[in-house]
Motif scaffolding. Structure first.
Motif, mmCIF file in Angstrom:
data_model
loop_
_atom_site.group_PDB
_atom_site.id
_atom_site.type_symbol
_atom_site.label_atom_id
_atom_site.label_comp_id
_atom_site.label_asym_id
_atom_site.label_seq_id
_atom_site.Cartn_x
_atom_site.Cartn_y
_atom_site.Cartn_z
ATOM 1 N N ASP A 39 0.857 -1.193 0.000
ATOM 2 C CA ASP A 39 0.000 0.000 0.000
ATOM 3 C C ASP A 39 0.889 1.238 0.000
ATOM 4 O O ASP A 39 1.658 1.458 0.939
ATOM 5 N N HIS A 40 0.775 2.047 -1.023
ATOM 6 C CA HIS A 40 1.618 3.234 -1.166
ATOM 7 C C HIS A 40 0.966 4.489 -0.588
ATOM 8 O O HIS A 40 1.208 5.601 -1.072
ATOM 9 N N THR A 41 0.158 4.351 0.435
ATOM 10 C CA THR A 41 -0.366 5.533 1.130
ATOM 11 C C THR A 41 0.342 5.669 2.482
ATOM 12 O O THR A 41 0.704 4.673 3.110
ATOM 13 N N PHE A 42 0.505 6.914 2.904
ATOM 14 C CA PHE A 42 1.268 7.206 4.121
ATOM 15 C C PHE A 42 0.568 8.292 4.923
ATOM 16 O O PHE A 42 -0.051 9.200 4.359
ATOM 17 N N SER A 43 0.689 8.206 6.235
ATOM 18 C CA SER A 43 0.058 9.201 7.095
ATOM 19 C C SER A 43 0.753 10.554 7.027
ATOM 20 O O SER A 43 0.118 11.598 7.184
ATOM 21 N N ASP A 44 2.079 10.552 6.788
ATOM 22 C CA ASP A 44 2.859 11.793 6.775
ATOM 23 C C ASP A 44 3.807 11.784 5.578
ATOM 24 O O ASP A 44 4.630 10.866 5.429
ATOM 25 N N ILE A 45 3.719 12.820 4.742
ATOM 26 C CA ILE A 45 4.626 12.991 3.603
ATOM 27 C C ILE A 45 5.089 14.437 3.588
ATOM 28 O O ILE A 45 4.289 15.362 3.782
ATOM 29 N N VAL A 46 6.383 14.638 3.356
ATOM 30 C CA VAL A 46 6.895 16.007 3.307
ATOM 31 C C VAL A 46 6.353 16.713 2.071
ATOM 32 O O VAL A 46 6.030 16.074 1.061
ATOM 33 N N SER A 47 6.272 18.022 2.136
ATOM 34 C CA SER A 47 5.814 18.804 0.985
ATOM 35 C C SER A 47 6.962 18.995 0.004
ATOM 36 O O SER A 47 8.134 18.960 0.375
ATOM 37 N N GLY A 48 6.609 19.185 -1.262
ATOM 38 C CA GLY A 48 7.612 19.530 -2.264
ATOM 39 C C GLY A 48 8.260 18.380 -2.991
ATOM 40 O O GLY A 48 9.296 18.563 -3.656
#
Length: 446
Positions: free
Chosen positions: A49-58
């Protein structure tokens, strides 16, 4: 048991092996298929599953180092471009990877020749000299080697020094320059044997480096000294900056203070201690630059500092052993993805320390953490990885690392010093314990 293998033994091996239906099944499957696909565990596969609770912007589209070992530089430049992209609201940008490669090869050549001068009294067939001449200008590197180049030479956009065939497929260039460097090592040692003083050896070295510079120019082009940079942002607004130099481009437009970053490792080998600072002898590129420096901490501390960094919107440079329990096409690093024990009918029980001490694992690849998936209690379940192997794999080139895999095969993270305790930072600043040149903690620079 006899010292040699007897024909009676091999007959018994055959009888026992061929009587096992699971062996026959695995053998027949292995004749025509990839072991990684044949040994894949369904339960782990279906949970990718390639979803994450936290991803950095940019985040930007992934880069591609192609047939070169420049992962450490790609990861560092990809970290920089996130901050540049936020500043100017950019959708896509790449720094020149050939530019940092050019100066890295020249500096490594000088570093190698200086090491030869420093070891003139060592036997030429001893382990140290054999180690030095094995890979004098390898593509690999470490974090401090990267920042040494940035501090001295700065950065340029890829448009100012684009990729060449040789930068993307570096084997031939490395082979030709290595051949010259080994020749130069012999000349320096021969001159020393005939009584040449140090000043004469360094005069010889200057001529040698001019030859290396010429070879690098042929393979990579000439590094720019001044340039202008123009770009359109996400809102189509046009920006132009004139009269730039590579160092000014980094200072004014990236603006990170690289002295604020610390390198943490998790190395549980029996000859190392946690909460200790280490370096690796004869490992570096820029003579007079910063030495390699690692603070050895348990894996949980590496993860805690990384989670806090990502939650503060900061990506993380890291080094790992990427080839283990990894499916390249799917882009998944997962200890449970492959059931090798079932497929082969034997288990593989070595610990992280065992693998390091017996040559089964070492740092082989650097990438970026750009996200983490936290459970309801705030503990990491998996990590989002920006690789540099192109977009036509995994999730447009972004990979998954499970938290269990992190514990087993991730060795290094680079984080801002604000995420360390006062005691950890104090230890990091101490004079480091010196490790031998062949220690596995130096392997990423091969």
């Amino acid at each position: 048991m006899n010292q040699n293998i007897t024909l009676k033994q091999t007959g018994e091996f055959k009888k026992q092996t061929n009587s096992d239906a699971s062996v026959r099944l695995a053998r027949n499957a292995a004749m025509r298929g990839e072991i990684e696909d044949l040994a894949m565990d369904w339960e782990s596969f279906r949970k990718i599953d390639h979803t994450f609770s936290d991803i950095v912007s940019g985040e930007m589209p992934v880069t591609n180092q192609k047939s070169s070992g420049r992962c450490w530089g790609f990861a560092g430049l990809n970290l920089f471009r996130i901050y540049l992209g936020r500043k100017y609201n950019l959708k896509k940008f790449e720094f020149s990877q050939s530019y940092f490669m050019f100066w890295d090869k020249l500096e490594k050549s000088n570093y190698f020749l200086e090491n030869i001068i420093a070891t003139l009294n060592e036997p030429k067939d001893g382990r140290l000299i054999m180690h030095l001449v094995e890979n004098p200008i390898q593509d690999g590197g470490q974090w401090h080697m990267f920042i040494n180049l940035i501090n001295k030479y700065g950065v340029v956009p890829q448009t100012e020094m684009p990729e060449t065939f040789q930068s993307s497929k570096s084997m031939r260039m490395n082979r030709m320059i290595t051949r010259k460097l080994r020749e130069f090592a012999k000349l320096l040692r021969d001159a020393h044997g005939k009584g040449a003083p140090q000043k004469n050896l360094r005069s010889m070295k200057a001529d040698m480096l001019e030859t290396v510079y010429r070879l690098l120019t042929i393979h990579l082009g000439t590094p720019p000294e001044k340039f202008e940079w123009q770009v359109r942002d996400r809102k189509k607004k046009f920006h132009r900056f004139e009269g730039l130099t590579p160092k000014r481009f980094f200072t004014n437009h990236v603006g990170l203070d690289l002295s604020d970053y610390v390198c943490l490792i998790d190395c549980p080998m029996s000859d190392k201690q946690y909460n200790e600072n280490y370096t690796v002898e004869f490992l570096g590129n820029v003579v007079g630059g910063e030495d390699i420096r690692y603070l050895n901490l348990p894996s949980n501390r590496l993860k805690e500092t990384s989670v806090n960094s990502i939650k503060d919107d900061n990506p993380i440079w890291f080094g790992c052993d990427v080839g283990k329990h990894f499916h390249r096409t799917l882009g998944v690093m997962d200890m449970d993805l492959f059931d090798f024990d079932l497929f082969y009918g034997t288990n593989f029980p070595m610990t992280k320390a065992d693998r390091l001490e017996y040559g089964d694992s070492q740092m082989t690849h650097a990438m970026l953490f750009t996200g983490v998936d936290l459970d309801p209690k705030g503990k990491p379940r998996k990590w989002r990885v920006e690789n540099s192997w192109g977009k036509n794999r995994s999730d447009k080139g972004f990979d998954i690392m499970t938290d269990k895999w992190f514990d087993e095969y991730n060795y290094e993270v680079v984080v801002h010093k604000q995420y360390l305790t006062d005691e950890e930072l104090k230890t990091y600043k101490k004079d480091p314990v010196k490790l031998p040149p062949w220690d596995p903690m130096g392997a990423l620079a091969k």
